[in-house]
Design a protein around this motif. Sequence first.
Motif, mmCIF file in Angstrom:
data_model
loop_
_atom_site.group_PDB
_atom_site.id
_atom_site.type_symbol
_atom_site.label_atom_id
_atom_site.label_comp_id
_atom_site.label_asym_id
_atom_site.label_seq_id
_atom_site.Cartn_x
_atom_site.Cartn_y
_atom_site.Cartn_z
ATOM 1 N N MET A 196 1.653 126.750 146.657
ATOM 2 C CA MET A 196 2.041 128.104 146.411
ATOM 3 C C MET A 196 1.215 128.469 147.622
ATOM 4 O O MET A 196 2.309 130.154 147.437
ATOM 5 C CB MET A 196 0.226 128.071 145.777
ATOM 6 C CG MET A 196 0.200 127.835 143.972
ATOM 7 S SD MET A 196 0.749 128.276 143.562
ATOM 8 C CE MET A 196 -0.271 127.346 141.981
ATOM 9 N N GLU A 197 1.203 128.658 148.690
ATOM 10 C CA GLU A 197 1.137 129.537 149.467
ATOM 11 C C GLU A 197 2.185 129.375 150.371
ATOM 12 O O GLU A 197 3.026 130.880 151.201
ATOM 13 C CB GLU A 197 0.078 128.961 150.960
ATOM 14 C CG GLU A 197 0.123 129.931 152.451
ATOM 15 C CD GLU A 197 -1.069 129.491 152.305
ATOM 16 O OE1 GLU A 197 -0.935 129.688 154.028
ATOM 17 O OE2 GLU A 197 -1.804 129.074 152.810
ATOM 18 N N GLN A 255 5.106 131.654 148.074
ATOM 19 C CA GLN A 255 3.989 133.424 148.264
ATOM 20 C C GLN A 255 4.788 134.239 149.546
ATOM 21 O O GLN A 255 4.880 135.159 149.480
ATOM 22 C CB GLN A 255 2.578 133.256 147.920
ATOM 23 C CG GLN A 255 2.175 135.104 148.097
ATOM 24 C CD GLN A 255 0.613 135.163 147.678
ATOM 25 O OE1 GLN A 255 0.198 134.466 147.419
ATOM 26 N NE2 GLN A 255 -0.343 135.636 147.357
ATOM 27 N N ASN A 256 4.311 133.568 150.804
ATOM 28 C CA ASN A 256 5.016 134.101 151.533
ATOM 29 C C ASN A 256 6.515 133.833 151.357
ATOM 30 O O ASN A 256 7.005 135.117 152.409
ATOM 31 C CB ASN A 256 4.633 132.768 152.955
ATOM 32 C CG ASN A 256 2.884 132.441 152.985
ATOM 33 O OD1 ASN A 256 2.065 133.502 152.672
ATOM 34 N ND2 ASN A 256 2.721 131.680 153.978
ATOM 35 N N ILE A 258 8.362 134.484 149.608
ATOM 36 C CA ILE A 258 8.391 135.606 148.758
ATOM 37 C C ILE A 258 8.441 137.215 149.091
ATOM 38 O O ILE A 258 9.476 137.906 148.903
ATOM 39 C CB ILE A 258 7.905 135.584 147.287
ATOM 40 C CG1 ILE A 258 8.076 134.517 145.906
ATOM 41 C CG2 ILE A 258 7.495 136.969 146.302
ATOM 42 C CD1 ILE A 258 7.353 134.554 145.033
ATOM 43 N N GLN A 259 7.260 136.826 149.314
ATOM 44 C CA GLN A 259 7.243 138.119 150.663
ATOM 45 C C GLN A 259 8.298 138.814 151.937
ATOM 46 O O GLN A 259 8.690 139.016 152.259
ATOM 47 C CB GLN A 259 6.089 137.916 151.274
ATOM 48 C CG GLN A 259 3.981 138.215 150.435
ATOM 49 C CD GLN A 259 3.475 138.269 151.551
ATOM 50 O OE1 GLN A 259 2.848 137.638 152.227
ATOM 51 N NE2 GLN A 259 1.981 138.609 150.241
ATOM 52 N N GLN A 313 -1.283 130.993 137.342
ATOM 53 C CA GLN A 313 -0.765 132.085 138.943
ATOM 54 C C GLN A 313 0.410 132.011 139.516
ATOM 55 O O GLN A 313 1.330 132.764 139.912
ATOM 56 C CB GLN A 313 -1.132 130.487 139.195
ATOM 57 C CG GLN A 313 -3.035 130.611 139.360
ATOM 58 C CD GLN A 313 -3.609 129.492 140.348
ATOM 59 O OE1 GLN A 313 -2.842 128.363 140.590
ATOM 60 N NE2 GLN A 313 -4.776 129.644 141.446
ATOM 61 N N ILE A 314 1.566 131.034 139.069
ATOM 62 C CA ILE A 314 2.874 130.902 139.281
ATOM 63 C C ILE A 314 3.437 132.480 138.916
ATOM 64 O O ILE A 314 4.160 133.192 139.648
ATOM 65 C CB ILE A 314 3.719 129.391 139.310
ATOM 66 C CG1 ILE A 314 3.137 128.528 139.726
ATOM 67 C CG2 ILE A 314 4.833 130.029 139.402
ATOM 68 C CD1 ILE A 314 3.680 127.029 139.305
ATOM 69 N N MET A 345 2.437 134.956 140.634
ATOM 70 C CA MET A 345 2.739 135.560 141.981
ATOM 71 C C MET A 345 4.093 136.179 141.399
ATOM 72 O O MET A 345 4.850 136.802 142.711
ATOM 73 C CB MET A 345 2.942 134.075 142.370
ATOM 74 C CG MET A 345 3.148 134.028 144.092
ATOM 75 S SD MET A 345 3.268 132.650 144.620
ATOM 76 C CE MET A 345 2.288 131.615 144.110
ATOM 77 N N TRP A 397 13.033 137.987 140.523
ATOM 78 C CA TRP A 397 12.533 136.747 140.374
ATOM 79 C C TRP A 397 13.909 136.524 139.976
ATOM 80 O O TRP A 397 15.029 135.436 139.876
ATOM 81 C CB TRP A 397 11.600 135.799 140.589
ATOM 82 C CG TRP A 397 12.349 134.668 140.341
ATOM 83 C CD1 TRP A 397 12.091 133.619 139.366
ATOM 84 C CD2 TRP A 397 11.598 133.865 141.639
ATOM 85 N NE1 TRP A 397 12.230 132.239 140.339
ATOM 86 C CE2 TRP A 397 12.279 132.338 141.448
ATOM 87 C CE3 TRP A 397 11.225 133.988 142.701
ATOM 88 C CZ2 TRP A 397 11.650 131.603 142.425
ATOM 89 C CZ3 TRP A 397 10.768 132.980 143.982
ATOM 90 C CH2 TRP A 397 11.619 131.100 143.464
#
Length: 82
Positions: free
Chosen positions: A6-7, A10-11, A13-14, A53-54, A57, A62
């Motif tokens: 997940m992390e 997320q990283n 995506i940022q 959660q996904i 996020m 996307w």
Amino acid sequence: MLSTHMEDLQNCIQWAQYQQDVDVLCLARVRMQALEKCVGQLPAPEQQRAYRQIDAMLPMEWPFWMELCRYEDQLGQQQSLH
């Protein structure tokens, strides 16, 4: 393990939101695939929670990012045929 995937996503995506490069978008796709594989091994109630959660996020862009990756894949395949 799930939290690491997940992390990572997320990283990525940022990163992609600041630098919209096809390679970064393709990396996000790869990380999403790894996360989906991990989620698929969870019991059903945990899968549902993980997918929520996904969904929370993922940015609105996307689908466009994944379409661009798909186009890039097709372009790469065509170039390798020549």
